[in-house]
Enzyme design. Structure first.
Site, PDB file in Angstrom:
ATOM      1  CE  LYS A  13      -2.513  -0.785   3.632  1.00 26.19           C
ATOM      2  NZ  LYS A  13      -2.292  -1.848   3.954  1.00 26.19           N
ATOM      3  NE  ARG A 170       1.709  -4.688  10.978  1.00 22.49           N
ATOM      4  CZ  ARG A 170       2.527  -4.555   9.863  1.00 22.49           C
ATOM      5  NH1 ARG A 170       3.684  -5.168  10.176  1.00 22.49           N
ATOM      6  NH2 ARG A 170       2.350  -3.678   9.048  1.00 22.49           N
TER       7      ARG A 170
HETATM    8  P1  AMP Z   1       0.646   1.041   8.935  1.00 21.82           P
HETATM    9  O1  AMP Z   1       2.055   1.597   8.335  1.00 21.82           O
HETATM   10  O2  AMP Z   1      -0.489   1.580   8.067  1.00 21.82           O
HETATM   11  O3  AMP Z   1       0.727  -0.313   8.857  1.00 21.82           O
HETATM   12  O4  AMP Z   1       0.310   1.396  10.382  1.00 21.82           O
HETATM   13  C1  AMP Z   1       1.355   1.177  11.471  1.00 21.82           C
HETATM   14  C2  AMP Z   1       0.659   0.932  12.644  1.00 21.82           C
HETATM   15  O5  AMP Z   1       0.081   2.518  13.084  1.00 21.82           O
HETATM   16  C3  AMP Z   1      -0.747   0.123  12.799  1.00 21.82           C
HETATM   17  O6  AMP Z   1      -0.396  -1.157  12.957  1.00 21.82           O
HETATM   18  C4  AMP Z   1      -1.523   0.731  13.822  1.00 21.82           C
HETATM   19  O7  AMP Z   1      -0.796   0.367  15.120  1.00 21.82           O
HETATM   20  C5  AMP Z   1      -1.132   2.070  13.698  1.00 21.82           C
HETATM   21  N1  AMP Z   1      -2.169   2.616  12.808  1.00 21.82           N
HETATM   22  C6  AMP Z   1      -2.157   3.281  11.455  1.00 21.82           C
HETATM   23  N2  AMP Z   1      -3.152   3.702  11.045  1.00 21.82           N
HETATM   24  C7  AMP Z   1      -4.163   3.378  11.889  1.00 21.82           C
HETATM   25  C8  AMP Z   1      -5.383   3.458  11.872  1.00 21.82           C
HETATM   26  N3  AMP Z   1      -6.253   4.017  10.910  1.00 21.82           N
HETATM   27  N4  AMP Z   1      -6.264   2.989  13.112  1.00 21.82           N
HETATM   28  C9  AMP Z   1      -5.655   2.349  13.996  1.00 21.82           C
HETATM   29  N5  AMP Z   1      -4.225   2.232  14.216  1.00 21.82           N
HETATM   30  C10 AMP Z   1      -3.472   2.458  13.252  1.00 21.82           C
END
Ligand code: AMP
Length: 215
Positions: A13, A170
């Site tokens: 993504k 996750r």
């Molecule tokens: P990502 O880089 O999008 O995988 O986000 C890394 C981590 O940030 C996730 O595993 C969550 O702990 C937190 N996070 C990011 N976006 C969200 C969201 N919209 N809701 C809840 N936690 C989030």
């Protein structure tokens, strides 16, 4: 254009979001990137979010919504944006709809990147990032500098949430809380499924077709 990029972790993504944002001249809004930046700078928001992130759990909706609402009010988001990693729960999706409706706006497309679990685990376990600027590599497909240092001088590390235990959490969290959002957007006629099991260039071409072909 107001676009949401949805899909399990490890489907590319972040890479695709950067390409889409640059192609359509819209800001790439990644809640994960904002949390990581806050964590590196040890801000109160970063410190609150960090413990959830390291375990692979979601940050509570209240914190996420506060962040998203203030980001989406910034001038660069007024004509469009690409949301990467937000919304991730039904309450977040409903709050986003309400936020946009209050401003007379609505989402145009929801891209749903898909991949098998085996591809996801391989991608996440091989990912390495710069602890300072966030640049990312993959041990097999795009190896980091052998010196273990990023060109910016930062150290190349493995994200705590890319370790096997956190990846398992996750994926579980994704399946129970985020996966159901596909149905939420499908009902509204916004969902475009894009298989993410190909090279970044091929997936980018598939996304372009999905966005530019009427449903
Ligand atoms: P990502 O880089 O999008 O995988 O986000 C890394 C981590 O940030 C996730 O595993 C969550 O702990 C937190 N996070 C990011 N976006 C969200 C969201 N919209 N809701 C809840 N936690 C989030």
């Amino acid at each position: 254009m107001m676009i949401i990029l949805l899909g399990p972790p490890g489907t590319g993504k972040g890479t695709q979001a950067a390409a889409i944002a640059s192609r359509y001249g819209i800001p790439h809004v990644s809640t994960g990137d904002v949390f990581r930046q806050n964590l590196r700078q040890k801000t109160p928001l970063g410190l609150k979010a960090g413990a959830f992130m390291d375990r692979g759990e979601l940050v509570p909706d209240s914190l996420v919504l506060e962040l998203a609402e203030s980001r989406l009010k910034e001038p660069d988001c007024q004509k469009g944006f690409l949301l990467d990693g937000f919304p991730r729960t039904a309450p977040q999706a409903e709050a986003l709809d309400a936020m946009l409706a209050a401003a007379g706006k609505k989402i145009d497309h929801v891209l749903f990147l898909t991949a098998d679990d085996s591809v996801i685990v391989k991608r996440l376990s091989g990912r390495r990032v710069c602890g300072s600027c966030g640049t990312s590599w993959h041990l097999d497909f795009n190896p980091p500098p052998p010196s273990g240092r990023c060109p910016c001088g930062g150290e190349v590390i493995q994200r705590a949430d890319d370790l096997a235990e956190a990846v398992e959490v996750r994926l579980k969290v994704y399946r129970s809380l985020t996966g159901p959002l596909a149905a939420y957007y499908e009902k509204r006629g916004l969902l475009r499924r894009v298989p993410g099991d190909a090279s970044p260039a091929e997936v980018e071409a598939r996304i372009k077709t999905a966005l530019e072909t009427p449903p």
